[in-house]
Design a protein around this motif. Structure first.
Motif, mmCIF file in Angstrom:
data_model
loop_
_atom_site.group_PDB
_atom_site.id
_atom_site.type_symbol
_atom_site.label_atom_id
_atom_site.label_comp_id
_atom_site.label_asym_id
_atom_site.label_seq_id
_atom_site.Cartn_x
_atom_site.Cartn_y
_atom_site.Cartn_z
ATOM 1 N N GLU A 15 0.821 -1.220 0.000
ATOM 2 C CA GLU A 15 0.000 0.000 0.000
ATOM 3 C C GLU A 15 0.854 1.269 0.000
ATOM 4 O O GLU A 15 0.516 2.258 -0.641
ATOM 5 C CB GLU A 15 -0.974 0.013 1.184
ATOM 6 N N LEU A 19 0.238 4.392 -2.504
ATOM 7 C CA LEU A 19 -0.045 5.765 -2.052
ATOM 8 C C LEU A 19 0.988 6.730 -2.639
ATOM 9 O O LEU A 19 0.663 7.832 -3.081
ATOM 10 C CB LEU A 19 -0.058 5.854 -0.521
ATOM 11 N N ASP A 20 2.237 6.271 -2.663
ATOM 12 C CA ASP A 20 3.305 7.105 -3.208
ATOM 13 C C ASP A 20 3.084 7.372 -4.697
ATOM 14 O O ASP A 20 3.243 8.491 -5.184
ATOM 15 C CB ASP A 20 4.639 6.385 -2.965
ATOM 16 N N ILE A 22 0.223 7.301 -6.281
ATOM 17 C CA ILE A 22 -0.937 8.209 -6.445
ATOM 18 C C ILE A 22 -0.447 9.653 -6.301
ATOM 19 O O ILE A 22 -0.774 10.520 -7.111
ATOM 20 C CB ILE A 22 -2.044 7.915 -5.404
ATOM 21 N N ARG A 23 0.361 9.887 -5.264
ATOM 22 C CA ARG A 23 0.867 11.246 -5.015
ATOM 23 C C ARG A 23 1.619 11.790 -6.231
ATOM 24 O O ARG A 23 1.376 12.900 -6.689
ATOM 25 C CB ARG A 23 1.810 11.213 -3.799
ATOM 26 N N GLU A 44 -7.921 6.600 3.606
ATOM 27 C CA GLU A 44 -6.801 6.529 2.652
ATOM 28 C C GLU A 44 -7.167 7.166 1.324
ATOM 29 O O GLU A 44 -6.296 7.482 0.534
ATOM 30 C CB GLU A 44 -6.398 5.067 2.356
ATOM 31 N N VAL A 45 -8.462 7.336 1.060
ATOM 32 C CA VAL A 45 -8.887 7.910 -0.217
ATOM 33 C C VAL A 45 -9.225 9.391 -0.068
ATOM 34 O O VAL A 45 -8.806 10.225 -0.877
ATOM 35 C CB VAL A 45 -10.105 7.117 -0.770
ATOM 36 N N PHE A 48 -6.821 12.259 -0.659
ATOM 37 C CA PHE A 48 -6.411 12.654 -2.007
ATOM 38 C C PHE A 48 -7.433 13.555 -2.700
ATOM 39 O O PHE A 48 -7.191 14.021 -3.815
ATOM 40 C CB PHE A 48 -6.163 11.419 -2.885
ATOM 41 N N ASP A 322 -10.950 2.320 -3.279
ATOM 42 C CA ASP A 322 -9.753 2.167 -2.446
ATOM 43 C C ASP A 322 -8.540 2.701 -3.208
ATOM 44 O O ASP A 322 -8.650 3.054 -4.394
ATOM 45 C CB ASP A 322 -9.574 0.689 -2.035
ATOM 46 N N PRO A 323 -7.369 2.795 -2.578
ATOM 47 C CA PRO A 323 -6.207 3.352 -3.278
ATOM 48 C C PRO A 323 -5.871 2.638 -4.595
ATOM 49 O O PRO A 323 -5.595 3.316 -5.590
ATOM 50 C CB PRO A 323 -5.091 3.265 -2.228
#
Ligand code: 13P
Ligand code: SF4
Length: 363
Positions: A15, A19-20, A22-23, A44-45, A48, A322-323
């Motif tokens: 995960e 997340l990284d 997505i960023r 977690e969503v 963003f 979710d991510p």
């Protein structure tokens, strides 16, 4: 790589890496993308989201943005609404297409058209006597039905305003698909219980007599939210016993009994604002979706926040985003091919936009 294989690969990725990524992707795409997040999204969503909000606020934002891509972290009817309110040049994406709403599924186009037909048999000219009002938690086809028949959309934030508008035009209102939002709002407006009937789509005439239909002012579709129906008035009694001075806050999708015992009834955004304005030390028990209540607890360490129900009431379809799904949506945009955009058919666009704009002009 097909979608299933891609999702499997993303689920196999730690995960922290998702997340990284997505960023980084989010930063690269810049203003090309607007991420909207409903308050019920998981932690977690929601982090963003460029903007968070309730259904009304997110619809207003969708109507204003000129971002080429709108990723809707919410459920299907919200993405459809955004597609209706944006231009043809913009693309709306729902990260997981299976993120539906069980309440929206409780009224379909065929059932509502049959109801209208049955009303026509009893009161002859429903287009002159009944304003159809659909809660925004409904399919685009039903928003279109309302547009076509002089009706309007409402959300949990503006239901009273919309009902007033509807009654100013015609003597009766057909309200779908949520019985409780319609009933709780009308009761709070002082409409007597005797002026309302419930319409059960599984029964002829919705289970009503001709006389009852002729007499009524408000016809409430027998639909409900599977999450909010889990809160009970006895949960409030138990909380009050355990925490004297506690305030109970409820979403209007809860039952009449829960709303009547609550200190405050409002949309997700209204509940957030209520807690924000409270003095330190005020204790709350909240009857709405778990992710939002947990967030309020974290954001307000000076205000003990309890979940009203002893059982977990979580919107499993909101939770689907979710991510990995958010990342896949961003990757598709960067690759220049969105596999599953939300596209409302042209006919529903036209009439649906009318019923939504009637609401936005009131809100
Ligand atoms: P609001 O966003 O209007 O508070 O409604 C909550 C809800 O059920 C969204 O599906
Ligand atoms: Fe639908 Fe209820 Fe989930 Fe809202 S909380 S999306 S009304 S099932």
């Amino acid at each position: 790589m097909n979608n299933t294989a891609l999702m499997q690969e993303l689920y196999d990725t730690p995960e922290i890496d998702i997340l990284d990524e997505i960023r980084q992707l989010r930063a690269r795409l810049g203003e090309k993308v607007l991420i909207l997040g409903h308050h019920y999204q998981r932690e977690e969503v929601i982090g963003f989201a460029d903007v968070t909000g309730d259904s009304l606020k997110l619809a207003q934002l969708a109507a204003q943005t000129d971002a080429p891509y709108i990723i809707f972290c919410g459920v299907h009817f919200m993405a459809e609404t955004a597609d209706i309110l944006t231009s043809d040049a913009q693309t709306v994406i729902l990260p997981d297409l299976a993120a539906g709403c069980s309440m929206a599924d409780m009224a379909d186009d065929t059932q509502v058209r049959r109801c209208w037909q049955e009303l026509a048999e009893v009161i002859q000219q429903p287009d002159e006597r009944v304003t159809p009002v659909t809660y925004i938690n409904s399919t685009a086809a039903l928003k279109s039905f309302c547009g076509e028949h002089g009706g309007v959309v409402c959300t949990s934030s503006n239901c009273e305003k919309v009902l007033n508008w509807a009654w100013e035009r015609r003597e009766k209102v057909l309200f779908f698909p949520d019985q409780h939002l319609g009933e709780n709002t009308a009761l709070a407006m002082g409409i007597p219980e005797d002026d309302m009937i419930i319409w059960d789509p599984a029964q002829p005439l919705g289970g009503n007599t001709i006389e009852a239909i002729e007499r009524t002012r408000l016809i409430l579709w027998k639909g409900f939210c599977s999450v909010h129906q889990l809160f009970k008035a006895q949960h409030a009694d138990a909380m009050r016993k355990e925490h004297p001075g506690i305030e109970i806050l409820a979403h209007p999708e809860c039952s009449r009994a829960v709303c009547e015992t609550s200190d405050f009834v409002g949309s997700t955004e209204a509940i957030i604002q209520y807690v924000k304005k409270a003095p330190a030390g005020q204790v709350f028990a909240i009857a709405t979706e778990l992710n939002l209540v947990n967030r309020l607890r974290l954001q307000h360490p000076d205000n003990p926040v309890y979940f009203l129900s002893p059982t977990v009431c979580m919107c499993s379809t909101m939770f689907r985003t979710d991510p990995p799904h958010l990342l896949a949506a961003l990757q598709e945009i960067e690759a220049g091919h969105v596999a599953h955009p939300i596209r409302v058919p042209a006919e529903d666009q036209r009439w649906g936009k009318l019923s939504l704009e009637r609401m936005l002009n009131l809100a």
